[in-house]
Scaffold this motif. Sequence first.
Motif, short mmCIF file in Angstrom:
data_model
loop_
_atom_site.label_atom_id
_atom_site.label_comp_id
_atom_site.label_asym_id
_atom_site.label_seq_id
_atom_site.Cartn_x
_atom_site.Cartn_y
_atom_site.Cartn_z
N GLU A 102 0.82 -1.21 0.00
CA GLU A 102 0.00 0.00 0.00
C GLU A 102 0.85 1.26 0.00
O GLU A 102 0.47 2.30 -0.57
N LEU A 103 2.04 1.19 0.59
CA LEU A 103 2.93 2.35 0.59
C LEU A 103 3.59 2.53 -0.78
O LEU A 103 3.81 3.67 -1.22
N VAL A 104 3.90 1.43 -1.43
CA VAL A 104 4.44 1.52 -2.80
C VAL A 104 3.41 2.19 -3.70
O VAL A 104 3.73 3.08 -4.50
N ALA A 105 2.17 1.78 -3.57
CA ALA A 105 1.10 2.38 -4.37
C ALA A 105 0.96 3.87 -4.05
O ALA A 105 0.75 4.69 -4.97
N ALA A 106 1.09 4.23 -2.78
CA ALA A 106 0.97 5.64 -2.40
C ALA A 106 2.09 6.47 -3.01
O ALA A 106 1.87 7.61 -3.45
N ILE A 107 3.30 5.92 -3.03
CA ILE A 107 4.44 6.63 -3.64
C ILE A 107 4.17 6.88 -5.11
O ILE A 107 4.32 8.00 -5.63
N ALA A 108 3.76 5.83 -5.82
CA ALA A 108 3.51 5.96 -7.25
C ALA A 108 2.32 6.88 -7.54
O ALA A 108 2.38 7.71 -8.45
N ASP A 109 1.27 6.75 -6.75
CA ASP A 109 0.08 7.58 -6.95
C ASP A 109 0.37 9.06 -6.75
O ASP A 109 -0.30 9.92 -7.33
N ALA A 110 1.37 9.36 -5.91
CA ALA A 110 1.73 10.75 -5.65
C ALA A 110 2.64 11.33 -6.74
O ALA A 110 3.02 12.50 -6.67
N TYR A 135 3.48 -1.04 -10.46
CA TYR A 135 3.17 0.32 -10.00
C TYR A 135 3.74 1.40 -10.93
O TYR A 135 3.41 2.57 -10.79
N GLY A 136 4.61 0.99 -11.86
CA GLY A 136 5.20 1.97 -12.77
C GLY A 136 6.50 1.46 -13.33
O GLY A 136 7.05 0.45 -12.88
#
Length: 230
Positions: free
Chosen positions: A87-95, A131-132
């Motif tokens: 979930e933190l990896v997703a948050a980094i990418a989403d930001a 995630y990217g």
Amino acid sequence: MTTALAALRRSVIDAALEWREPAARMLARLLPADVLWFVDTPAPVFGLTFDDGPAPETTPRLLDVLARHSARATFFLIGERVRAHPELVAAIADAGHELANHLMRDERSALVPDSRFRRELAEVTGLLTPYGPVKWFRPGSGVFTPRMLRSAAEQHLHAVLGTLVAANRGGPADARIAGELAAGIRPGSIVVLHEGTPARGGVAETTDELLATMSRRGLSAVTVSELTAR
């Protein structure tokens, strides 16, 4: 210590800090390896990078700080922590930040056998790719060998180190990190900070102070990919 001696000591320290980054650039030019240390650019930007995440004690606060300053960064993530905190990896990418490969564990990559290095480098890229895109890797402890660089190149990854490196350790010296880094940052610098453990919780405050200082100087933080595009 007298006031005059204290002022002289401070001026010597400031001069040394200002020359640390140019000296690192000079050394990097002499090394034959295909490693990105900095970017020659007149653009008012520097590369901001974080090693050793993600972690609930550090990553969310870092993302808040970066958002407040409209700054972007490249996060060199450790595979076993990626697995533990997707979930933190997703948050980094989403930001809008960049994901990069920092191998599977927090260890000296140069001591890892070649077969395991190759396998785990590919494994971490595989964990991050959903995630990217992943273009960069940073060896553990910043030590590399020609063998490691060849293995990474075969996997279409390019090594990134930096000219200014600091780690929050939870002690009194942490309060000086931002000022000491700011003294050396130039357009095209690549700055390395560390997160990922409770002892490094102060990295958010360090980043906040650093970004505020650089903003006053007209310099913005960008990802490694954005920096290389300048």
